[in-house]
Write a protein that holds these residues in place. Structure first.
Motif, PDB file in Angstrom:
ATOM      1  N   GLY A   4       0.559  -1.386   0.152  1.00  0.00           N
ATOM      2  CA  GLY A   4      -0.353  -0.516   0.228  1.00  0.00           C
ATOM      3  C   GLY A   4       0.557   1.322  -0.272  1.00  0.00           C
ATOM      4  O   GLY A   4       0.219   2.252  -0.252  1.00  0.00           O
ATOM      5  N   SER A   5       1.909   1.124   0.983  1.00  0.00           N
ATOM      6  CA  SER A   5       2.874   2.203   0.367  1.00  0.00           C
ATOM      7  C   SER A   5       3.158   2.869  -1.433  1.00  0.00           C
ATOM      8  O   SER A   5       3.597   4.133  -0.890  1.00  0.00           O
ATOM      9  N   GLY A   6       3.360   1.638  -2.364  1.00  0.00           N
ATOM     10  CA  GLY A   6       4.026   1.827  -3.282  1.00  0.00           C
ATOM     11  C   GLY A   6       5.770   2.353  -3.433  1.00  0.00           C
ATOM     12  O   GLY A   6       5.926   3.542  -4.092  1.00  0.00           O
ATOM     13  N   GLN A  49      -4.515  -4.182  12.924  1.00  0.00           N
ATOM     14  CA  GLN A  49      -3.451  -4.224  11.323  1.00  0.00           C
ATOM     15  C   GLN A  49      -2.630  -3.744  12.323  1.00  0.00           C
ATOM     16  O   GLN A  49      -2.904  -2.467  12.181  1.00  0.00           O
ATOM     17  N   PRO A  50      -1.255  -3.946  11.288  1.00  0.00           N
ATOM     18  CA  PRO A  50      -0.205  -2.733  11.258  1.00  0.00           C
ATOM     19  C   PRO A  50      -0.105  -1.007  10.370  1.00  0.00           C
ATOM     20  O   PRO A  50      -1.171  -2.237   9.422  1.00  0.00           O
ATOM     21  N   CYS A  51      -0.108  -0.209  11.193  1.00  0.00           N
ATOM     22  CA  CYS A  51       0.050   0.679  10.537  1.00  0.00           C
ATOM     23  C   CYS A  51       1.532   1.762  10.238  1.00  0.00           C
ATOM     24  O   CYS A  51       1.310   2.513  10.698  1.00  0.00           O
ATOM     25  N   GLY A  52       2.235   0.299  10.772  1.00  0.00           N
ATOM     26  CA  GLY A  52       3.470   0.920  10.653  1.00  0.00           C
ATOM     27  C   GLY A  52       4.513  -0.375  11.157  1.00  0.00           C
ATOM     28  O   GLY A  52       4.075  -1.062  11.547  1.00  0.00           O
ATOM     29  N   ALA A  53       5.919  -0.275  10.551  1.00  0.00           N
ATOM     30  CA  ALA A  53       7.064  -1.404  10.813  1.00  0.00           C
ATOM     31  C   ALA A  53       7.932  -0.579  10.514  1.00  0.00           C
ATOM     32  O   ALA A  53       8.747   0.062  10.229  1.00  0.00           O
ATOM     33  N   LEU A  74      11.893   1.494   7.027  1.00  0.00           N
ATOM     34  CA  LEU A  74      10.923   2.057   8.971  1.00  0.00           C
ATOM     35  C   LEU A  74       9.676   2.304   7.837  1.00  0.00           C
ATOM     36  O   LEU A  74      10.080   2.883   6.978  1.00  0.00           O
ATOM     37  N   ILE A  75       8.601   2.306   7.705  1.00  0.00           N
ATOM     38  CA  ILE A  75       7.645   2.512   6.940  1.00  0.00           C
ATOM     39  C   ILE A  75       5.845   2.816   7.894  1.00  0.00           C
ATOM     40  O   ILE A  75       5.990   2.315   8.565  1.00  0.00           O
ATOM     41  N   VAL A  76       5.136   3.685   7.932  1.00  0.00           N
ATOM     42  CA  VAL A  76       4.209   4.320   8.353  1.00  0.00           C
ATOM     43  C   VAL A  76       2.740   4.519   7.210  1.00  0.00           C
ATOM     44  O   VAL A  76       3.656   5.306   6.234  1.00  0.00           O
ATOM     45  N   GLY A 128       3.529  11.889  14.280  1.00  0.00           N
ATOM     46  CA  GLY A 128       4.154  11.026  15.412  1.00  0.00           C
ATOM     47  C   GLY A 128       4.636   9.539  15.829  1.00  0.00           C
ATOM     48  O   GLY A 128       5.318   8.725  16.671  1.00  0.00           O
ATOM     49  N   LEU A 129       3.568   8.970  14.767  1.00  0.00           N
ATOM     50  CA  LEU A 129       4.375   6.947  14.281  1.00  0.00           C
ATOM     51  C   LEU A 129       5.448   6.709  14.102  1.00  0.00           C
ATOM     52  O   LEU A 129       5.976   5.623  14.831  1.00  0.00           O
ATOM     53  N   GLY A 130       6.119   7.637  13.328  1.00  0.00           N
ATOM     54  CA  GLY A 130       6.735   7.615  13.002  1.00  0.00           C
ATOM     55  C   GLY A 130       8.774   7.271  13.846  1.00  0.00           C
ATOM     56  O   GLY A 130       9.303   6.936  14.234  1.00  0.00           O
TER      57      GLY A 130
END
Length: 164
Positions: A30-32, A65-69, A87-89, A97-99
């Motif tokens: 989904g990040s493209g 569901q993961p929203c960041g990894a 690192l992806i959000v 602030g999630l990243g």
């Protein structure tokens, strides 16, 4: 392992488990940001990590569901140096602030594993320098044309305090 920042976001951060694979790969798709071959490589790294190869993945979870990894591995032939490889959000969560919470949780895990240095190596085409500086990193190197002609590799370093 939930960091204070993550708690404030009401988005717990935890180590990935096998049942998270589909959600992590959906986040990647989904990040493209990744070609199919790169996504397949990330999935292979995730599988190897889950098999216990010494690396680790952390995910931020919202509504199951993961929203960041984040994916982190030790640098070979070093004493306590780790590399934040990925690192992806989720796009709608960026800038909230999630990243930074994921990076803080990575730092906590690296400290727990007796790490002393955390590196980030990224493309000069990506506008991420200010983000990593805000997270306590310093830019320490650039290698011109590393990824491709005109695409510089930029390296950031953060010293990790010893685990208490």
């Amino acid at each position: 392992m939930e960091s204070v920042a993550a708690a404030e976001l009401a988005c717990p951060i935890r180590k990935v488990v096998p049942s998270d694979t589909d959600g992590v790969m959906a986040l990647v798709a989904g990040s493209g940001m990744f070609e199919s071959g790169e996504a397949a490589e990330l999935e292979a790294m995730l599988d190897a990590s889950l098999a216990g190869n010494g690396t680790f993945w952390l995910i931020a979870v919202e509504a199951s569901q993961p929203c960041g990894a984040a994916y982190v591995e030790p640098e070979r032939m070093t004493d306590g140096t780790w590399n934040l490889q990925f690192l992806i959000v989720q796009e709608d969560r960026r800038g909230k602030g999630l990243g930074a919470a994921l990076v803080a949780a990575v730092g906590e895990e690296v400290a727990w594993r007796n790490g002393r240095i955390l590196l980030v190596e990224t493309s000069g085409h990506m506008d991420v320098a200010s983000f990593y500086v805000k997270c306590g990193f310093a830019e320490v190197a650039q290698i011109p044309d590393f990824y491709a002609e005109g695409d510089t590799k930029v390296t950031f370093l953060k010293r990790i305090p010893a685990s208490q």
